[in-house]
Enzyme design. Structure first.
Site, mmCIF file in Angstrom:
data_model
loop_
_atom_site.group_PDB
_atom_site.id
_atom_site.type_symbol
_atom_site.label_atom_id
_atom_site.label_comp_id
_atom_site.label_asym_id
_atom_site.label_seq_id
_atom_site.Cartn_x
_atom_site.Cartn_y
_atom_site.Cartn_z
ATOM 1 N N SER A 56 4.023 -12.383 7.440
ATOM 2 C CA SER A 56 2.603 -12.304 7.079
ATOM 3 C C SER A 56 1.849 -13.540 7.519
ATOM 4 C CB SER A 56 2.398 -12.089 5.581
ATOM 5 O OG SER A 56 3.465 -12.495 4.826
ATOM 6 N N HIS A 90 2.629 -6.121 11.288
ATOM 7 C CA HIS A 90 2.443 -6.520 9.897
ATOM 8 C C HIS A 90 1.986 -5.346 9.042
ATOM 9 C CE1 HIS A 90 0.267 -9.171 6.753
ATOM 10 N NE2 HIS A 90 1.517 -8.985 6.415
ATOM 11 N N GLU A 116 -1.250 -4.440 11.280
ATOM 12 C CA GLU A 116 -1.776 -5.429 12.227
ATOM 13 C C GLU A 116 -0.727 -5.622 13.321
ATOM 14 O OE1 GLU A 116 -4.513 -8.458 9.550
ATOM 15 O OE2 GLU A 116 -2.354 -8.696 9.453
ATOM 16 N N ASN A 162 -4.842 -11.511 5.799
ATOM 17 C CA ASN A 162 -4.501 -12.649 4.935
ATOM 18 C C ASN A 162 -5.451 -13.829 5.127
ATOM 19 O OD1 ASN A 162 -2.505 -11.626 3.351
ATOM 20 N ND2 ASN A 162 -0.836 -12.248 4.685
HETATM 21 N N1 CAA Z 1 6.041 3.227 -2.705
HETATM 22 C C1 CAA Z 1 5.652 4.433 -2.292
HETATM 23 N N2 CAA Z 1 4.568 5.074 -2.755
HETATM 24 C C2 CAA Z 1 3.876 4.466 -3.711
HETATM 25 C C3 CAA Z 1 4.204 3.208 -4.211
HETATM 26 C C4 CAA Z 1 5.347 2.587 -3.682
HETATM 27 N N3 CAA Z 1 5.750 1.372 -4.067
HETATM 28 N N4 CAA Z 1 3.321 2.860 -5.160
HETATM 29 C C5 CAA Z 1 2.425 3.866 -5.249
HETATM 30 N N5 CAA Z 1 2.779 4.836 -4.381
HETATM 31 C C6 CAA Z 1 2.055 6.104 -4.161
HETATM 32 C C7 CAA Z 1 2.235 7.008 -5.346
HETATM 33 O O1 CAA Z 1 3.397 7.818 -5.210
HETATM 34 C C8 CAA Z 1 0.954 7.835 -5.266
HETATM 35 O O2 CAA Z 1 1.122 8.852 -4.291
HETATM 36 P P1 CAA Z 1 0.449 10.297 -4.528
HETATM 37 O O3 CAA Z 1 -1.052 10.058 -4.576
HETATM 38 O O4 CAA Z 1 0.895 11.060 -3.324
HETATM 39 O O5 CAA Z 1 1.018 10.786 -5.833
HETATM 40 C C9 CAA Z 1 -0.086 6.859 -4.724
HETATM 41 O O6 CAA Z 1 0.670 5.812 -4.080
HETATM 42 C C10 CAA Z 1 -0.943 6.251 -5.796
HETATM 43 O O7 CAA Z 1 -0.093 5.615 -6.739
HETATM 44 P P2 CAA Z 1 -0.322 5.606 -8.302
HETATM 45 O O8 CAA Z 1 -1.123 6.831 -8.687
HETATM 46 O O9 CAA Z 1 0.994 5.395 -8.972
HETATM 47 O O10 CAA Z 1 -1.115 4.271 -8.601
HETATM 48 P P3 CAA Z 1 -2.488 3.756 -8.028
HETATM 49 O O11 CAA Z 1 -3.450 4.867 -7.753
HETATM 50 O O12 CAA Z 1 -2.829 2.681 -8.973
HETATM 51 O O13 CAA Z 1 -2.101 3.115 -6.607
HETATM 52 C C11 CAA Z 1 -1.517 1.264 -5.277
HETATM 53 C C12 CAA Z 1 -1.135 2.106 -6.492
HETATM 54 C C13 CAA Z 1 -1.449 2.142 -4.024
HETATM 55 C C14 CAA Z 1 -0.483 0.151 -5.173
HETATM 56 C C15 CAA Z 1 -2.985 0.722 -5.474
HETATM 57 O O14 CAA Z 1 -3.069 0.042 -6.695
HETATM 58 C C16 CAA Z 1 -3.427 -0.213 -4.384
HETATM 59 O O15 CAA Z 1 -3.847 0.209 -3.326
HETATM 60 N N6 CAA Z 1 -3.356 -1.536 -4.655
HETATM 61 C C17 CAA Z 1 -3.733 -2.572 -3.686
HETATM 62 C C18 CAA Z 1 -2.548 -2.804 -2.771
HETATM 63 C C19 CAA Z 1 -2.846 -3.843 -1.748
HETATM 64 O O16 CAA Z 1 -3.908 -4.436 -1.674
HETATM 65 N N7 CAA Z 1 -1.850 -4.101 -0.899
HETATM 66 C C20 CAA Z 1 -1.938 -5.153 0.100
HETATM 67 C C21 CAA Z 1 -1.268 -6.365 -0.445
HETATM 68 S S1 CAA Z 1 -1.367 -7.711 0.695
HETATM 69 C C22 CAA Z 1 -0.063 -7.464 1.709
HETATM 70 O O17 CAA Z 1 0.765 -6.629 1.547
HETATM 71 C C23 CAA Z 1 -0.011 -8.381 2.869
HETATM 72 C C24 CAA Z 1 0.809 -9.564 2.741
HETATM 73 O O18 CAA Z 1 1.008 -10.183 3.747
HETATM 74 C C25 CAA Z 1 1.348 -10.084 1.464
#
Ligand code: CAA
Length: 288
Positions: free
Chosen positions: A119, A140, A152, A191
């Protein structure tokens, strides 16, 4: 490009989920890690997510079984020798990555692409651990990779056009929307924008302006973001966030990127988030 086999190195949260995503998309995947228990844990996570989806009627049992059949796990990096595309997704330790890149370079076919899910680290630097810098690229993913649409694709100084094009194609085949990051800069795009926001959120709490819970509420309800900055840090791992911030500080040599002391204290106290452990909501802040 349709790679014959895809290799994934590292079976943690990101590596395991990237391997899962690839198998869900029909690719044969070899998932490698030095730890057999970590590999088994990654497979358990895939199985339990698919069981949930089968029970919701979103996936057939046959598709779930087929997905797992397409994944083989190994503690021997050499077992990736027939892969035409490999994604490295181990933790952000340069020495570990150096060893993996140089070993992959020795065992993989000459035309194989080595991508990294780093990242923050320099693609240009990682490429120099191989004799094929033109075939090294950033790929990424975002957590959780099965859900998040963006990839990315990051060009190192020597990455060739064909490597970028093939990586973009692969991302599209995985159902993602790739964007090309044309210059190898710390944090790439997301990021580079996200980290200052997370730092500012921590500074607000340090200044006693609001609690982590209220900052999260503000961002969720005020910006329609699915998670607030503290929830997000706990979700992706507070230690991983600190790692990225420290790396930015090293690269940019600017106090703007200095990690707030409370962030470092939280990591020292082992409060790393990731749902399992305590994180920001348990930080003993004056503002509570
Ligand atoms: N693996 C697979 N699928 C997942 C999952 C996981 N870990 N977590 C959630 N899902 C799926 C669920 O199965 C669900 O699918 P369906 O709609 O088909 O049923 C869907 O995602 C929505 O999940 P939930 O209803 O359980 O929960 P939610 O609506 O609160 O969504 C979330 C969860 C997708 C994580 C949402 O909260 C979200 O988008 N959060 C922000 C995530 C984000 O910003 N990520 C980037 C982080 S930064 C990064 O990664 C970069 C880095 O370099 C560190």
């Amino acid at each position: 490009m349709t790679p014959s086999h895809i290799g994934v190195v590292g079976s943690g949260t990101m590596g395991g989920a990237i391997a899962h995503l690839m198998a869900l998309s029909g690719y044969d995947v070899r998932l490698s890690d030095v730890s057999q228990p970590a590999l088994e844990q990654a497979v358990r996570r895939m199985r339990s997510w698919m069981e949930m989806n089968v029970s919701k009627g979103k996936m057939t049992q046959e598709d779930a079984d087929g997905t797992l059949d397409r994944i083989s796990i190994t503690t021997e990096l050499n077992h990736l020798a027939d892969c035409s595309f490999v994604v490295e997704a181990v933790f952000e330790d340069l020495q570990v990555k150096e060893q993996i890149f140089s070993q992959l370079d020795q065992i993989l076919p000459q035309a194989a692409i080595i991508a990294t899910n780093t990242s923050s680290m320099s693609i240009t630097l990682l490429a120099e651990y191989t004799k094929r810098p033109g075939k090294v690229v950033g790929m990424h993913f975002f957590n959780p990779p099965q859900v998040m649409k963006l990839v990315e694709v990051v060009r190192g100084y020597k990455t060739d056009n064909d490597t970028v094009a093939k990586t973009m194609d692969l991302a599209r085949n995985l159902g993602k929307e790739p964007i090309e990051v044309k210059k190898d800069t710390p944090g790439f795009i997301v990021n580079r924008i996200l980290i200052p926001q997370l730092l500012e959120a921590v500074r607000l709490v340090e200044e006693g302006v609001a609690t982590p819970e209220d900052v999260d509420k503000a961002i969720r309800l005020g910006l329609n973001s699915p998670m607030g900055p503290f929830e997000l840090q706990d979700y992706t791992g507070v230690d991983i966030g600190l790692n990225v911030v420290d790396h930015f500080y090293e690269e940019f040599r600017n106090d703007r990127w200095a990690a707030p002391l409370s962030l470092r204290a939280l990591v020292r106290a082992g409060r790393l988030g990731r749902k399992t452990g305590a994180g920001w909501y348990d930080y003993p802040s004056d503002s509570k």
